[in-house]
Scaffold this motif. Structure first.
Motif, PDB file in Angstrom:
ATOM      1  N   ILE A 446       0.874  -1.187   0.000  1.00 17.01           N
ATOM      2  CA  ILE A 446       0.000   0.000   0.000  1.00 17.01           C
ATOM      3  C   ILE A 446       0.901   1.224   0.000  1.00 17.01           C
ATOM      4  O   ILE A 446       2.023   1.161   0.518  1.00 17.01           O
ATOM      5  N   ILE A 447       0.411   2.308  -0.589  1.00 16.58           N
ATOM      6  CA  ILE A 447       1.207   3.548  -0.625  1.00 16.58           C
ATOM      7  C   ILE A 447       0.352   4.702  -0.108  1.00 16.58           C
ATOM      8  O   ILE A 447      -0.876   4.562  -0.012  1.00 16.58           O
ATOM      9  N   PRO A 448       0.960   5.827   0.212  1.00 18.90           N
ATOM     10  CA  PRO A 448       0.163   6.969   0.683  1.00 18.90           C
ATOM     11  C   PRO A 448      -0.917   7.330  -0.337  1.00 18.90           C
ATOM     12  O   PRO A 448      -0.643   7.435  -1.536  1.00 18.90           O
ATOM     13  N   GLY A 449      -2.140   7.486   0.153  1.00 19.37           N
ATOM     14  CA  GLY A 449      -3.252   7.852  -0.731  1.00 19.37           C
ATOM     15  C   GLY A 449      -4.125   6.674  -1.112  1.00 19.37           C
ATOM     16  O   GLY A 449      -5.182   6.863  -1.710  1.00 19.37           O
ATOM     17  N   GLU A 450      -3.702   5.443  -0.784  1.00 18.35           N
ATOM     18  CA  GLU A 450      -4.522   4.264  -1.082  1.00 18.35           C
ATOM     19  C   GLU A 450      -5.308   3.848   0.161  1.00 18.35           C
ATOM     20  O   GLU A 450      -4.925   4.149   1.294  1.00 18.35           O
ATOM     21  N   VAL A 451      -6.388   3.098  -0.085  1.00 21.42           N
ATOM     22  CA  VAL A 451      -7.313   2.753   1.005  1.00 21.42           C
ATOM     23  C   VAL A 451      -7.055   1.328   1.495  1.00 21.42           C
ATOM     24  O   VAL A 451      -6.928   0.399   0.697  1.00 21.42           O
ATOM     25  N   PHE A 452      -7.004   1.175   2.811  1.00 23.00           N
ATOM     26  CA  PHE A 452      -6.850  -0.167   3.400  1.00 23.00           C
ATOM     27  C   PHE A 452      -8.122  -0.977   3.193  1.00 23.00           C
ATOM     28  O   PHE A 452      -9.216  -0.506   3.503  1.00 23.00           O
ATOM     29  N   SER A 453      -7.990  -2.188   2.673  1.00 19.45           N
ATOM     30  CA  SER A 453      -9.144  -3.088   2.568  1.00 19.45           C
ATOM     31  C   SER A 453      -8.921  -4.252   3.537  1.00 19.45           C
ATOM     32  O   SER A 453      -7.797  -4.463   4.023  1.00 19.45           O
ATOM     33  N   LYS A 454      -9.997  -5.020   3.752  1.00 23.13           N
ATOM     34  CA  LYS A 454      -9.915  -6.173   4.655  1.00 23.13           C
ATOM     35  C   LYS A 454      -8.870  -7.170   4.112  1.00 23.13           C
ATOM     36  O   LYS A 454      -8.037  -7.685   4.862  1.00 23.13           O
ATOM     37  N   GLU A 455      -8.930  -7.382   2.774  1.00 21.89           N
ATOM     38  CA  GLU A 455      -8.016  -8.359   2.155  1.00 21.89           C
ATOM     39  C   GLU A 455      -6.565  -7.925   2.317  1.00 21.89           C
ATOM     40  O   GLU A 455      -5.684  -8.728   2.610  1.00 21.89           O
ATOM     41  N   LEU A 456      -6.332  -6.622   2.133  1.00 21.35           N
ATOM     42  CA  LEU A 456      -4.962  -6.132   2.234  1.00 21.35           C
ATOM     43  C   LEU A 456      -4.429  -6.308   3.662  1.00 21.35           C
ATOM     44  O   LEU A 456      -3.284  -6.713   3.873  1.00 21.35           O
ATOM     45  N   ILE A 457      -5.300  -6.026   4.626  1.00 21.25           N
ATOM     46  CA  ILE A 457      -4.871  -6.147   6.023  1.00 21.25           C
ATOM     47  C   ILE A 457      -4.502  -7.602   6.323  1.00 21.25           C
ATOM     48  O   ILE A 457      -3.504  -7.887   6.976  1.00 21.25           O
ATOM     49  N   GLU A 458      -5.285  -8.524   5.801  1.00 18.35           N
ATOM     50  CA  GLU A 458      -4.958  -9.954   5.973  1.00 18.35           C
ATOM     51  C   GLU A 458      -3.618 -10.281   5.320  1.00 18.35           C
ATOM     52  O   GLU A 458      -2.815 -11.036   5.850  1.00 18.35           O
ATOM     53  N   HIS A 459      -3.413  -9.690   4.164  1.00 17.85           N
ATOM     54  CA  HIS A 459      -2.183  -9.905   3.403  1.00 17.85           C
ATOM     55  C   HIS A 459      -0.965  -9.411   4.208  1.00 17.85           C
ATOM     56  O   HIS A 459       0.040 -10.111   4.350  1.00 17.85           O
ATOM     57  N   ILE A 460      -1.111  -8.222   4.786  1.00 17.92           N
ATOM     58  CA  ILE A 460      -0.015  -7.666   5.589  1.00 17.92           C
ATOM     59  C   ILE A 460       0.218  -8.544   6.819  1.00 17.92           C
ATOM     60  O   ILE A 460       1.357  -8.849   7.181  1.00 17.92           O
ATOM     61  N   LYS A 461      -0.895  -8.984   7.428  1.00 10.02           N
ATOM     62  CA  LYS A 461      -0.767  -9.834   8.628  1.00 10.02           C
ATOM     63  C   LYS A 461      -0.051 -11.130   8.298  1.00 10.02           C
ATOM     64  O   LYS A 461       0.725 -11.645   9.092  1.00 10.02           O
ATOM     65  N   TYR A 462      -0.355 -11.647   7.099  1.00 11.75           N
ATOM     66  CA  TYR A 462       0.324 -12.870   6.694  1.00 11.75           C
ATOM     67  C   TYR A 462       1.832 -12.641   6.657  1.00 11.75           C
ATOM     68  O   TYR A 462       2.616 -13.412   7.219  1.00 11.75           O
ATOM     69  N   TYR A 463       2.250 -11.559   5.984  1.00 14.37           N
ATOM     70  CA  TYR A 463       3.688 -11.294   5.880  1.00 14.37           C
ATOM     71  C   TYR A 463       4.305 -11.078   7.268  1.00 14.37           C
ATOM     72  O   TYR A 463       5.427 -11.500   7.528  1.00 14.37           O
ATOM     73  N   LEU A 464       3.528 -10.419   8.163  1.00 13.38           N
ATOM     74  CA  LEU A 464       4.053 -10.193   9.512  1.00 13.38           C
ATOM     75  C   LEU A 464       4.283 -11.514  10.243  1.00 13.38           C
ATOM     76  O   LEU A 464       5.133 -11.602  11.132  1.00 13.38           O
ATOM     77  N   SER A 465       3.520 -12.543   9.846  1.00 12.45           N
ATOM     78  CA  SER A 465       3.664 -13.840  10.520  1.00 12.45           C
ATOM     79  C   SER A 465       4.859 -14.626   9.965  1.00 12.45           C
ATOM     80  O   SER A 465       5.230 -15.664  10.503  1.00 12.45           O
ATOM     81  N   THR A 466       5.461 -14.159   8.889  1.00 10.49           N
ATOM     82  CA  THR A 466       6.629 -14.845   8.321  1.00 10.49           C
ATOM     83  C   THR A 466       7.890 -14.165   8.841  1.00 10.49           C
ATOM     84  O   THR A 466       7.820 -13.193   9.605  1.00 10.49           O
ATOM     85  N   SER A 467       9.033 -14.637   8.381  1.00 13.83           N
ATOM     86  CA  SER A 467      10.272 -13.990   8.827  1.00 13.83           C
ATOM     87  C   SER A 467      10.700 -12.886   7.865  1.00 13.83           C
ATOM     88  O   SER A 467      11.811 -12.378   7.945  1.00 13.83           O
ATOM     89  N   ALA A 468       9.801 -12.509   6.946  1.00 18.15           N
ATOM     90  CA  ALA A 468      10.152 -11.453   5.993  1.00 18.15           C
ATOM     91  C   ALA A 468      10.323 -10.114   6.719  1.00 18.15           C
ATOM     92  O   ALA A 468       9.696  -9.889   7.756  1.00 18.15           O
ATOM     93  N   THR A 469      11.177  -9.254   6.176  1.00 21.50           N
ATOM     94  CA  THR A 469      11.335  -7.917   6.753  1.00 21.50           C
ATOM     95  C   THR A 469      10.249  -7.011   6.181  1.00 21.50           C
ATOM     96  O   THR A 469      10.138  -6.856   4.963  1.00 21.50           O
ATOM     97  N   ILE A 470       9.454  -6.437   7.084  1.00 20.85           N
ATOM     98  CA  ILE A 470       8.384  -5.541   6.643  1.00 20.85           C
ATOM     99  C   ILE A 470       8.796  -4.115   6.962  1.00 20.85           C
ATOM    100  O   ILE A 470       9.121  -3.796   8.114  1.00 20.85           O
ATOM    101  N   LEU A 471       8.808  -3.264   5.960  1.00 20.81           N
ATOM    102  CA  LEU A 471       9.100  -1.854   6.205  1.00 20.81           C
ATOM    103  C   LEU A 471       7.796  -1.090   6.316  1.00 20.81           C
ATOM    104  O   LEU A 471       6.928  -1.187   5.446  1.00 20.81           O
ATOM    105  N   SER A 472       7.658  -0.358   7.421  1.00 16.10           N
ATOM    106  CA  SER A 472       6.461   0.458   7.610  1.00 16.10           C
ATOM    107  C   SER A 472       6.836   1.563   8.585  1.00 16.10           C
ATOM    108  O   SER A 472       7.915   1.542   9.178  1.00 16.10           O
ATOM    109  N   ASP A 473       5.942   2.528   8.774  1.00 13.79           N
ATOM    110  CA  ASP A 473       6.289   3.640   9.668  1.00 13.79           C
ATOM    111  C   ASP A 473       6.406   3.182  11.117  1.00 13.79           C
ATOM    112  O   ASP A 473       7.222   3.694  11.873  1.00 13.79           O
ATOM    113  N   TYR A 474       5.547   2.236  11.520  1.00  9.49           N
ATOM    114  CA  TYR A 474       5.561   1.769  12.921  1.00  9.49           C
ATOM    115  C   TYR A 474       5.758   0.264  12.961  1.00  9.49           C
ATOM    116  O   TYR A 474       5.392  -0.437  12.020  1.00  9.49           O
TER     117      TYR A 474
END
Ligand SMILES: Cc1ncc(COP(=O)(O)O)c(C=O)c1O
Length: 500
Positions: A446-474
């Motif tokens: 997601i980038i600035p100006g785009e809207v969070f959807s339920k699917e996207l949030i699940e997608h991000i949560k999935y990546y957070l559950s892996t050992s991948a490095t996630i870059l985000s503000d917080y």
């Protein structure tokens, strides 16, 4: 300026002369050619410090080149058959930002593939341009995004006749290329400039048997990370211009905003040396690289559990051409995810791959690749196969997020809008102020100006559950969204959001 040949290294030679001049330094950097007790110096040697000089008299000025940097840039431009070259010390990131900021003013339109690198997204914030995103094509087996089709570019150009430029990736991280020559002709017919992210394609200009370089395809500007495939030092890249519609003056003005006033001469020297080497040994070295990659693919394909896919595979999946130096290894009945395999290779076998996705890992075969390293990888995969191969494995069908989020606000507007910090779960329907991405590859979910959807949030949560490095503000489970109550422009967007 005297006539110089590709055999020369004007900047590197000037640096060597300077180092041998027995200078008494009173300028910065303050280690004064290595005259400090320093653990880094103990580790890597005094010469690196001795070469780390500023030297305004003798070594030219990156932000106003008139002598040895200018000569070295001219040689590099000539090697790529471009009109002009600008050395970069903040990677292709700076090249992409400079291209977009030079070509697009605030609210100018630019057509881009949505799977572009974060540097292009940040360039949209810096320039204030309006992105017209087009979707990449997808490989549902490997779960990776490839190039958009030429037709989708043409459709976007025809629907946005006022767009200033199109932005193209040549090649994608995984090596797929579109028909850049045809696309460039189509864009030029419509009076649009062609700007290229060639971070992973610096070597294209020196290989007659692979995908064509952006300059040879007629692009107006391209930025190449020589540090990625051609052996220069990390951060050193080049911006090449081959257009009557982009002036040296305008590029230099933008680079002077982005560039440090203290560029590392080690990086600049490494560009001069890399250009010299590849001009001299280009095609032979490229053939060696491709032979090594083909050898790796052949051997890996004998190992149960792994499938090294190459040119045929990508062409069958819609690519126009393919960069065979990319080593894409798909998982096939192996009881590991790509992320797990990536970690295992490093932690147990000391093998560092470039990146992992759920069902794939990627290796870069470049100028420095050695057969011995490829043999180490083959041996490690053979061992891993013995332990983890299961012919009847059922992969969980991972939900590949096909839809990119809806873009409602220009990235720069969202970036400057008032901040509200909300829990990731509570962000549904809210406009993001930040870019969230897996790194590498650094392509934002997601980038600035785009809207969070339920699917996207699940997608991000999935990546957070892996050992991948996630870059985000917080990194505390919260995300940055626009505070609608404090944002004076919200009313303008309410309808778009509520009708969604
Ligand atoms: C597709 C792509 N574009 C641009 C960049 C930025 O290049 P650099 O690291 O040279 O700044 C990268 C870096 O990984 C990339 O993968």
């Amino acid at each position: 300026m005297h006539n110089i040949s590709q055999d020369e290294t004007p900047f590197l030679t000037a640096l060597e002369n300077y180092m041998n001049e027995n200078i008494s330094p009173f300028d910065v950097p303050g280690h004064h050619m290595g005259n400090v007790p320093n653990k880094l110096k103990d580790l890597i040697g005094e010469l690196v410090f001795k070469a780390d000089v500023n030297a305004p008299r003798g070594l030219d000025n990156l932000n106003h080149p008139t002598s040895v940097i200018k000569e070295a840039e001219m040689l590099l431009a000539q090697a790529y058959q471009a009109k002009d070259a600008f050395f970069l010390v903040n990677g292709t990131t700076a090249g992409i930002q400079a291209m977009l900021m030079t070509v697009c003013k605030a609210k100018d339109k630019i057509i881009l593939p949505r799977n572009c690198h974060k540097s292009a997204i940040n360039a949209l914030i810096l320039s204030g341009a309006i992105p017209i995103f087009i979707s990449p094509t997808y490989d549902y087996d490997l779960e990776i995004a490839n190039e958009p089709t030429i037709d989708s570019y043409i459709k976007a150009m025809d629907e946005n006749k006022d767009a200033k430029a199109i932005f193209v990736i040549n090649p994608t991280y995984f090596g797929a290329c579109l028909d850049l020559k045809t696309l460039t002709e189509e864009a030029h017919k419509r009076k649009m400039l062609v700007l290229v992210d060639e971070a992973h394609g610096s070597h294209f200009a020196f290989n007659a048997n692979g995908p064509s370089s952006a300059i040879l395809c007629g692009a107006d500007a391209t930025s190449c990370s020589l540090h990625k495939t051609l052996g220069s030092l990390t951060q050193s890249s080049v911006l090449l211009i081959n257009s009557n519609n982009i002036s040296r003056y305008d590029i230099m003005k933008t680079l002077n905003i982005l560039n440090t006033t203290s560029p590392s001469n080690l990086l600049i020297a490494s560009l001069d040396a890399a250009r010299h080497y590849i001009v001299k040994y280009g095609q032979n070295k490229l053939n060696e690289m491709i032979n090594l990659a083909n050898y790796a693919r052949e051997e890996i394909n004998k190992i149960p559990g792994f499938k090294a896919v190459g040119k045929d595979y990508f062409i069958k999946n819609g690519a126009y051409n393919y960069d065979e130096t990319k080593l894409v290894i798909a998982l096939d009945d192996i009881n590991l995810t790509g992320f797990m395999l990536y970690n295992l290779l490093k932690d147990k076998y000391h093998i560092q791959m470039e990146l992992a996705e759920q069902y794939v890992i990627l290796g870069i075969i470049a100028l420095g690749s050695k057969k011995e390293h490829i043999d180490n990888l083959i041996k490690a995969l053979q061992e891993i196969s013995k332990e983890y191969y299961k012919s009847d494995i059922k992969y969980p069908k991972y939900r590949f997020n096909i839809e990119y989020p809806k873009q409602v606000v220009r990235p720069r507007s969202a970036y400057h809008a008032p901040l509200l910090k909300v829990k990731l779960e509570d962000a549904i329907g809210k406009i993001s102020k930040e870019a969230i991405m897996v790194y590498p590859p650094g392509i934002p979910l997601i980038i600035p100006g785009e809207v969070f959807s339920k699917e996207l949030i699940e997608h991000i949560k999935y990546y957070l559950s892996t050992s991948a490095t996630i870059l985000s503000d917080y990194d505390d489970g919260y995300v940055a969204v626009i505070d609608e109550n404090k944002w004076s422009k919200y009313e303008k967007y309410r309808e778009v959001l509520e009708n969604d």
